[in-house]
Design a protein around this motif. Structure first.
Motif, PDB file in Angstrom:
ATOM      1  N   LEU A 101       0.819  -1.207   0.000  1.00  0.00           N
ATOM      2  CA  LEU A 101       0.000   0.000   0.000  1.00  0.00           C
ATOM      3  C   LEU A 101       0.859   1.266   0.000  1.00  0.00           C
ATOM      4  N   LYS A 102       1.979   1.228   0.689  1.00  0.00           N
ATOM      5  CA  LYS A 102       2.874   2.387   0.667  1.00  0.00           C
ATOM      6  C   LYS A 102       3.359   2.654  -0.752  1.00  0.00           C
ATOM      7  N   ARG A 103       3.648   1.591  -1.502  1.00  0.00           N
ATOM      8  CA  ARG A 103       4.095   1.756  -2.881  1.00  0.00           C
ATOM      9  C   ARG A 103       2.998   2.400  -3.737  1.00  0.00           C
ATOM     10  N   ALA A 104       1.746   2.207  -3.327  1.00  0.00           N
ATOM     11  CA  ALA A 104       0.629   2.803  -4.060  1.00  0.00           C
ATOM     12  C   ALA A 104       0.305   4.212  -3.570  1.00  0.00           C
ATOM     13  N   GLY A 105       1.137   4.726  -2.661  1.00  0.00           N
ATOM     14  CA  GLY A 105       0.964   6.107  -2.224  1.00  0.00           C
ATOM     15  C   GLY A 105       0.223   6.295  -0.926  1.00  0.00           C
ATOM     16  N   TYR A 106      -0.190   5.212  -0.285  1.00  0.00           N
ATOM     17  CA  TYR A 106      -0.863   5.325   1.001  1.00  0.00           C
ATOM     18  C   TYR A 106       0.165   5.466   2.126  1.00  0.00           C
ATOM     19  N   ASN A 107      -0.201   6.207   3.154  1.00  0.00           N
ATOM     20  CA  ASN A 107       0.680   6.398   4.302  1.00  0.00           C
ATOM     21  C   ASN A 107       0.439   5.292   5.327  1.00  0.00           C
ATOM     22  N   SER A 108       0.512   4.064   4.881  1.00  0.00           N
ATOM     23  CA  SER A 108       0.034   2.905   5.638  1.00  0.00           C
ATOM     24  C   SER A 108       0.806   2.649   6.929  1.00  0.00           C
ATOM     25  N   PHE A 109       2.081   2.966   6.962  1.00  0.00           N
ATOM     26  CA  PHE A 109       2.857   2.703   8.173  1.00  0.00           C
ATOM     27  C   PHE A 109       2.561   3.725   9.276  1.00  0.00           C
ATOM     28  N   ALA A 110       1.937   4.829   8.921  1.00  0.00           N
ATOM     29  CA  ALA A 110       1.593   5.848   9.920  1.00  0.00           C
ATOM     30  C   ALA A 110       0.173   5.694  10.451  1.00  0.00           C
ATOM     31  N   TRP A 111      -0.647   4.882   9.798  1.00  0.00           N
ATOM     32  CA  TRP A 111      -2.053   4.780  10.179  1.00  0.00           C
ATOM     33  C   TRP A 111      -2.227   4.340  11.624  1.00  0.00           C
ATOM     34  N   SER A 112      -3.276   4.862  12.253  1.00  0.00           N
ATOM     35  CA  SER A 112      -3.628   4.538  13.644  1.00  0.00           C
ATOM     36  C   SER A 112      -2.428   4.704  14.576  1.00  0.00           C
ATOM     37  N   ASP A 113      -1.831   5.901  14.514  1.00  0.00           N
ATOM     38  CA  ASP A 113      -0.711   6.232  15.410  1.00  0.00           C
ATOM     39  C   ASP A 113       0.415   5.209  15.289  1.00  0.00           C
ATOM     40  N   ASN A 114       0.864   4.963  14.045  1.00  0.00           N
ATOM     41  CA  ASN A 114       1.960   4.022  13.805  1.00  0.00           C
ATOM     42  C   ASN A 114       1.660   2.648  14.431  1.00  0.00           C
ATOM     43  N   ALA A 115       0.494   2.104  14.093  1.00  0.00           N
ATOM     44  CA  ALA A 115       0.026   0.871  14.730  1.00  0.00           C
ATOM     45  C   ALA A 115       1.019  -0.273  14.621  1.00  0.00           C
ATOM     46  N   LEU A 116       1.648  -0.436  13.468  1.00  0.00           N
ATOM     47  CA  LEU A 116       2.584  -1.553  13.295  1.00  0.00           C
ATOM     48  C   LEU A 116       3.822  -1.375  14.164  1.00  0.00           C
ATOM     49  N   LEU A 117       4.300  -0.162  14.284  1.00  0.00           N
ATOM     50  CA  LEU A 117       5.429   0.108  15.180  1.00  0.00           C
ATOM     51  C   LEU A 117       5.027  -0.166  16.623  1.00  0.00           C
ATOM     52  N   ARG A 118       3.829   0.243  17.005  1.00  0.00           N
ATOM     53  CA  ARG A 118       3.379   0.019  18.373  1.00  0.00           C
ATOM     54  C   ARG A 118       3.244  -1.474  18.671  1.00  0.00           C
ATOM     55  N   ALA A 119       2.840  -2.255  17.663  1.00  0.00           N
ATOM     56  CA  ALA A 119       2.745  -3.707  17.854  1.00  0.00           C
ATOM     57  C   ALA A 119       4.109  -4.311  18.165  1.00  0.00           C
ATOM     58  N   PHE A 120       5.121  -3.886  17.420  1.00  0.00           N
ATOM     59  CA  PHE A 120       6.472  -4.395  17.667  1.00  0.00           C
ATOM     60  C   PHE A 120       7.025  -3.891  18.991  1.00  0.00           C
ATOM     61  N   THR A 121       6.720  -2.660  19.328  1.00  0.00           N
ATOM     62  CA  THR A 121       7.194  -2.102  20.591  1.00  0.00           C
ATOM     63  C   THR A 121       6.612  -2.876  21.769  1.00  0.00           C
ATOM     64  N   TRP A 122       5.314  -3.223  21.703  1.00  0.00           N
ATOM     65  CA  TRP A 122       4.706  -3.999  22.781  1.00  0.00           C
ATOM     66  C   TRP A 122       5.346  -5.379  22.890  1.00  0.00           C
ATOM     67  N   LEU A 123       5.557  -6.015  21.766  1.00  0.00           N
ATOM     68  CA  LEU A 123       6.161  -7.347  21.788  1.00  0.00           C
ATOM     69  C   LEU A 123       7.541  -7.322  22.438  1.00  0.00           C
ATOM     70  N   HIS A 124       8.311  -6.272  22.198  1.00  0.00           N
ATOM     71  CA  HIS A 124       9.664  -6.198  22.741  1.00  0.00           C
ATOM     72  C   HIS A 124       9.700  -5.670  24.169  1.00  0.00           C
ATOM     73  N   GLU A 125       8.915  -4.624  24.436  1.00  0.00           N
ATOM     74  CA  GLU A 125       9.028  -3.960  25.738  1.00  0.00           C
ATOM     75  C   GLU A 125       8.119  -4.558  26.805  1.00  0.00           C
ATOM     76  N   GLN A 126       6.986  -5.122  26.417  1.00  0.00           N
ATOM     77  CA  GLN A 126       6.048  -5.675  27.388  1.00  0.00           C
ATOM     78  C   GLN A 126       6.092  -7.201  27.432  1.00  0.00           C
ATOM     79  N   ALA A 127       6.103  -7.831  26.262  1.00  0.00           N
ATOM     80  CA  ALA A 127       6.104  -9.293  26.213  1.00  0.00           C
ATOM     81  C   ALA A 127       7.514  -9.877  26.212  1.00  0.00           C
ATOM     82  N   ASN A 128       8.531  -9.023  26.028  1.00  0.00           N
ATOM     83  CA  ASN A 128       9.921  -9.504  25.954  1.00  0.00           C
ATOM     84  C   ASN A 128      10.039 -10.636  24.941  1.00  0.00           C
TER      85      ASN A 128
END
Length: 333
Positions: free
Chosen positions: A259-286
């Motif tokens: 979707l980013k290649r098609a011009g959508y700002n997909s990695f920023a959607w919902s307050d950087n949701a994908l980044l937040r998912a990885f952050t939780w996995l590393h910082e909370q779930a270890n």
């Protein structure tokens, strides 16, 4: 069913995953290159898109990427043969298997360029793929119904099909569903969630990734994938290291890249949701990525400038791989 476009695609990209010009700039030395080259040199098993654990698809993708980089026709010929053999093999399977397997063949076929006679056969098959009924589901219905790995993988293949056929309407609808899964219920909210909403920030308004700042019993659940984390059981702390969370993210990251290649700002959607998912996995779930999920942090680090553990060589996933070469943040990986 309501689709609210998250924004029109800026342009329909010529290539789904990477362009030949981008691939031509990638290194032909280092661990990541040696890994993809070694795997591209291995003989292929017969494609089987009804087997959700078949890895032939990602090895076909490796051959396509190496062909474009080296311009060695032997890789192209093997990709063409595999694409022809893949036709119809989804028949006895499910949309989970089909969703996992299909996108790599579409990307590979586009990269190598099928001869006209074979392309007509391949395209005729692909033109039926989105609405092909398998065990009562289609890729389209799975993307729109299932808020877990079934849906994210189906979505990746759906988006690959939309870009391949330059179908703007289908791409716009797919983007709306993905944005809804990330947490924007105004974009799309018709997913069918399980009754076990133990990890949802708001069980009355369930989402694919919990919103920013979410807490439960004093613990952060910001970035949790509730419909995958529930597989580890009811809410408990410390949280279970639930591997299905990474499985759901496999399809989600593939969707975001396309979707980013098609011009959508997909990695920023919902307050950087994908980044937040990885952050939780590393910082909370270890719980850093392991095994066939190790291609994922390379995408996250590439898109967000983060430094999550990202092994090289990385193992390919169910549908995509080789990102330690294609999306490396290292100069010579």
């Amino acid at each position: 069913m309501l689709f609210i476009s998250p924004s029109k695609a800026v342009s329909m990209p010529d290539y789904i995953w990477l362009s030949p010009d981008e691939i031509a700039k990638l290194p032909v030395s280092g661990k990541a290159w040696q890994n993809i080259k070694n795997n591209a040199d291995k003989p292929l098993s017969s494609p089987n898109l009804s087997n959700q654990d078949d890895m032939t698809n990602v090895y076909v993708l490796a051959k396509a990427l190496v062909y474009v980089r080296l311009q060695d026709e032997k890789y192209r010929e093997q990709v063409i043969d595999a694409c022809m053999q893949a036709i119809g093999t989804e028949q006895a399977g499910t949309t989970l298997a089909f969703g996992r397997e299909l996108s790599s063949y579409i990307i590979a076929a586009q990269l190598v360029g099928l001869p006209d006679d074979k392309k007509s056969l391949f395209d005729a098959w692909l033109s039926q793929a989105l609405n092909k009924e398998l065990s009562g589901r289609t890729l389209k219905s799975t993307h729109e119904d299932r808020p877990n790995n079934w849906g994210t993988h189906a979505g990746a293949s759906r988006i690959a099909l939309a870009i391949y056929f330059k179908d703007h309407e289908e791409l716009t609808a797919s983007a709306a569903v993905f944005k809804g899964w990330l947490g924007d219920r105004n974009s799309y909210s018709d997913f069918k969630y399980r009754d076990t909403k133990w990890w949802q920030a708001n069980p009355k308004k369930p989402v694919g990734i919990n919103p920013k700042g979410s807490k439960k019993r004093g613990h952060s659940i910001d970035g949790v994938l509730p419909d995958e984390q529930r597989r580890g059981g009811n809410f408990a702390w410390p949280p279970e290291k639930e591997n299905y969370v990474y499985e759901g993210l496999q399809g989600a990251l593939a969707q975001a890249v396309m979707l980013k290649r098609a011009g959508y700002n997909s990695f920023a959607w919902s307050d950087n949701a994908l980044l937040r998912a990885f952050t939780w996995l590393h910082e909370q779930a270890n719980f850093p990525a392991e095994g066939d999920d190790t291609w994922q942090p390379h995408i996250i680090n590439y898109e967000y400038g983060t430094q999550f553990p990202a092994p090289t060589p990385a193992k390919p996933g169910k549908a995509i791989g080789w990102t330690d070469w294609t999306h490396s943040t290292e100069q010579n990986n």
